[in-house]
Design an enzyme around this catalytic site. Sequence first.
Site, PDB file in Angstrom:
ATOM      1  N   ASP A  52       0.655  -0.808   0.304  1.00 57.45           N
ATOM      2  CA  ASP A  52      -0.159   0.027   0.067  1.00 57.45           C
ATOM      3  C   ASP A  52       0.527   1.009   0.234  1.00 57.45           C
ATOM      4  O   ASP A  52       1.901   1.269   0.268  1.00 57.45           O
ATOM      5  CB  ASP A  52      -1.196  -0.206   1.087  1.00 57.45           C
ATOM      6  N   GLU A  53       0.597   2.198  -0.403  1.00 56.22           N
ATOM      7  CA  GLU A  53       1.204   3.550  -0.508  1.00 56.22           C
ATOM      8  C   GLU A  53       2.521   3.857  -1.439  1.00 56.22           C
ATOM      9  O   GLU A  53       3.380   4.163  -0.160  1.00 56.22           O
ATOM     10  CB  GLU A  53       0.712   4.024   1.299  1.00 56.22           C
ATOM     11  N   VAL A  54       2.629   3.716  -1.883  1.00 55.60           N
ATOM     12  CA  VAL A  54       3.842   3.586  -2.881  1.00 55.60           C
ATOM     13  C   VAL A  54       3.519   4.675  -3.178  1.00 55.60           C
ATOM     14  O   VAL A  54       4.354   4.873  -4.017  1.00 55.60           O
ATOM     15  CB  VAL A  54       3.475   1.989  -3.384  1.00 55.60           C
TER      16      VAL A  54
END
Length: 485
Positions: free
Chosen positions: A147-149
């Site tokens: 997530d949230e790269v």
Amino acid sequence: MSPLGKKLVHLDLKGAPPKFDYLLKLIHLFADLGANGLLIEYEDMFPYEGDLESIRASAHPPYSREEIAILQDTAKSRNLEVIPLVQTFGHMEFVLKHGAFRELREVGHCLGTLNPHKERAVQLVLEMLRQVMELHPGSSSLHLGADEVYLLGQGEESRQWLTSPNRSVHQLFLGHVTRVAKAVRDRHPDLSLIMWDDMLRGMSLETLKESGLVGLVQPMIWDYSPVLDVENTVLLMDKYSSSGLSQLWTASSFKGSTCVHTCVPSTQRHVDNHLQWLKVASSRPAAVTLQGIALTGWQRYDHLSVLCELLPVALPSLASCLQTLIYGSFSAEAQTRVTEILGTPTEVEDISSLSPENSTSFPGQKLAASMVELTSLLQSEDLRLFESNMYVRGWFTPYHRRRKIAHPLIAQQIQIQVMALLQAVEPRAEEVRQEMGLLYPQATVEEWAEQHVSAVLAPLHSLLKDLQLAMEDMGLHAPVPPSGW
């Protein structure tokens, strides 16, 4: 069975990891509350070995290999499935903050995102996964994070890669995830793989169909809002199922998602989030199979942020959310069941209303009660806005403090008020410190105290010190400020 499937309690161990004996008590409590499993995000609390030993927690020891085995045996004895969560792309701060791995960042100033072009980076996450799964031979599922790269595609190698025709950041993301997932599947053919869904949401149906994820991973759709958009979430599920990703998970929140520095959660806020998820489940597309819901309990927003609510103060929220899923609503029966198990009201703010004769309690209740009272004091306007006090604003401004000028009678009034505030707060703060030390490592006690107590009390101590210096400079007697936090 809940319409949302299995009920997993998320243990985020990247902050405030419970002492091991307390962790075992919590596992028993989670089972009593109706959970079916644990989603464990060890981060630096895992006993990595070899070249990865440097990423272990240094402020306190990680859990040992023997403790992780006992944890799983305890969970199994209570019919709780254990699913490890290992970040493999984004939120890699606990690894990439170290000098030895700095070159593996996508962008130098972003500690969370791995550079997918570095072969060493890929081998790093595969070795992390290998070591974790070696200690979890009984687990049938593994969560790959992803997530949230942040800032993906902005590194020099990524920009070069993106110059070729028909390449996109979406493909860059999918290339790394599918490579890692396939490598894990090759080693563990029967393992179910889960990933967070947020990096997939903006992809077209065609991109998802061609992604290589179908049959390889199961997306976990997360939304922690009490006003979760049911209609759009159902549409998102439909898009995923139409692409072939029909086995889905969901993720709600029982703590750690209100504000980065929240100390005491609101049960109703988190219950409302679960009520919205129940609406999603009842409206989901027929092709979607919901595997389960992870009730997340974030301990930090990321590895470098402050501590969120500690587990003891969030247990009434967790209990209420689990019972909401079991009963299908936050009914009187659900609330009664929470009180029967925990011996407390559903809102932790009401815990101080319990009579001393109350015989039922949950592990950590004394800390929860003390923390609620302390937080109320720390958030009082008298304390937080003291420097807007008429006497301070009128007679002891920064101008006066720098020049050591003080009106003796006014200085006395300020001192009396400051001392009264400190005498109200500091004994309660010390009680919280003592209780926290029974359940958490000393490093966690110190961190919480510095972030949530010292930061509030330091201006008062500074004000007292400046008053003392000013009065001494004028040849007047001033009481010595207390030594506090």
